[in-house]
Design a protein around this motif. Structure first.
Motif, mmCIF file in Angstrom:
data_model
loop_
_atom_site.group_PDB
_atom_site.id
_atom_site.type_symbol
_atom_site.label_atom_id
_atom_site.label_comp_id
_atom_site.label_asym_id
_atom_site.label_seq_id
_atom_site.Cartn_x
_atom_site.Cartn_y
_atom_site.Cartn_z
ATOM 1 N N GLN A 50 4.210 2.116 2.872
ATOM 2 C CA GLN A 50 3.290 0.983 2.971
ATOM 3 C C GLN A 50 1.965 1.230 2.637
ATOM 4 N N GLY A 51 2.221 2.274 1.548
ATOM 5 C CA GLY A 51 1.167 3.009 0.822
ATOM 6 C C GLY A 51 0.133 2.342 0.358
ATOM 7 N N PRO A 52 0.483 1.498 -1.567
ATOM 8 C CA PRO A 52 -0.605 0.036 -1.690
ATOM 9 C C PRO A 52 -0.757 -0.735 -0.511
ATOM 10 N N ALA A 53 -0.340 -1.108 0.515
ATOM 11 C CA ALA A 53 -0.373 -2.134 1.800
ATOM 12 C C ALA A 53 -1.681 -1.672 2.340
ATOM 13 N N LEU A 54 -1.869 0.503 2.315
ATOM 14 C CA LEU A 54 -2.951 0.426 3.249
ATOM 15 C C LEU A 54 -3.552 0.739 2.472
ATOM 16 N N MET A 55 -3.498 0.453 1.861
ATOM 17 C CA MET A 55 -5.424 0.867 0.318
ATOM 18 C C MET A 55 -5.802 -0.835 0.390
ATOM 19 N N GLN A 56 -4.964 -1.597 0.056
ATOM 20 C CA GLN A 56 -5.101 -2.651 0.092
ATOM 21 C C GLN A 56 -6.167 -3.164 1.494
ATOM 22 N N ALA A 57 -5.329 -2.723 3.041
ATOM 23 C CA ALA A 57 -6.059 -3.120 4.477
ATOM 24 C C ALA A 57 -7.129 -2.360 4.174
ATOM 25 N N LEU A 58 -7.899 -0.635 3.659
ATOM 26 C CA LEU A 58 -8.802 0.017 4.047
ATOM 27 C C LEU A 58 -9.534 -1.001 2.518
ATOM 28 N N ARG A 59 -9.262 -1.364 2.188
ATOM 29 C CA ARG A 59 -10.281 -1.870 0.843
ATOM 30 C C ARG A 59 -10.841 -3.635 1.758
ATOM 31 N N ARG A 60 -10.122 -4.050 2.513
ATOM 32 C CA ARG A 60 -10.589 -4.312 2.658
ATOM 33 C C ARG A 60 -12.083 -4.311 4.254
ATOM 34 N N GLY A 61 -11.332 -3.255 4.579
ATOM 35 C CA GLY A 61 -12.367 -2.740 5.655
ATOM 36 C C GLY A 61 -13.306 -2.747 5.389
ATOM 37 N N GLN A 62 -13.602 -2.130 3.934
ATOM 38 C CA GLN A 62 -14.658 -1.310 3.138
ATOM 39 C C GLN A 62 -15.648 -2.284 2.592
ATOM 40 N N THR A 63 -15.043 -3.711 3.471
ATOM 41 C CA THR A 63 -15.993 -4.896 2.480
ATOM 42 C C THR A 63 -17.213 -6.078 3.580
#
Length: 227
Positions: free
Chosen positions: A214-227
């Motif tokens: 789930q690498g891409p999904a983790l990165m999307q979740a990480l970016r949401r968490g940084q906004t």
């Protein structure tokens, strides 16, 4: 208990992620898309089986920041050492830059730690970084400790918590591996790792790599968490 991800320090996960491409039903289009995503995000590696190794190598292109990892004797390691060595040599000859190896658990169960280590040492002698896949859920505490020391003696570069065919990895698993390794090698959390909260828990527990599909999904979740 840690709070929501947006209240925690959010590290750059991309250099820690080993994107798994191990589903036997994975089609060519998904493989290509996932390799592209791994390069886009700058993942540490893409991990796949021997059948898809050449296709992944072609899609990733020449060796770069995202390394190509081949699984050897996956998922249970229950093949003769000569065949395991042949798999490793084939992978090295066909573009693998790292090897994730399932060790000889039978030798370990028979108290033959020297055979367990010798098999791994022969594979390590190929010159590629070797990560040994330990099935922590099935190993008694004394066998796990023995496996860790024998693997490190064989010169492996990392220890992996599991093969994905058992319970999801926990922070306690990673803390235990890190304590047993004592800084002598890397620690890869793998198995049921699907959410950002899990990924952050693993890093805080001592994981230096995250094995996940789930690498891409983790990165999307990480970016949401940084906004």
């Amino acid at each position: 208990m840690p709070g929501p991800s947006q209240q925690r320090e959010l590290p750059d996960l991309a250099p820690l992620i080993n994107q798994a491409l191990l589903d036997p039903h994975l089609d060519q289009e998904v493989l290509q898309q996932t390799c592209d995503a791994a390069r886009h995000f700058g993942f540490a590696g893409v991990c796949t089986n021997l059948n898809r190794l050449q296709a992944a190598r072609e899609r990733l292109g020449p060796p770069g920041p995202t390394r190509l990892i081949a699984v050897i004797a996956f998922p249970f390691g229950a093949i003769p050492s000569t065949l395991k060595q042949a798999e490793a040599e084939w992978a090295a000859d066909h573009g693998a830059e790292e090897l994730d190896v399932v060790p000889d658990f039978w030798a370990l169960s028979q108290g033959k730690a020297e055979l367990f280590a010798e098999e791994l040492a022969e594979i390590c002698a190929l010159g590629l970084p070797v990560n040994v896949i330990l099935n922590m859920a099935r190993l008694p505490a004394d066998s796990l400790s023995l496996a860790v020391d024998a693997a490190i003696d064989a010169d492996v570069s990392g220890l992996q918590s599991g093969n994905g065919f058992g319970p999801a990895v926990t922070a306690a698993d990673i803390r235990l591996l890190a304590n047993l390794a004592r800084g002598r090698c890397g620690i890869k959390a793998a198995g049921g790792l699907h959410t950002l909260e899990q990924a952050l828990d693993m890093v805080e527990a001592g994981a230096t790599r995250l094995g996940t599909s789930q690498g891409p999904a983790l990165m999307q979740a990480l970016r949401r968490g940084q906004t």
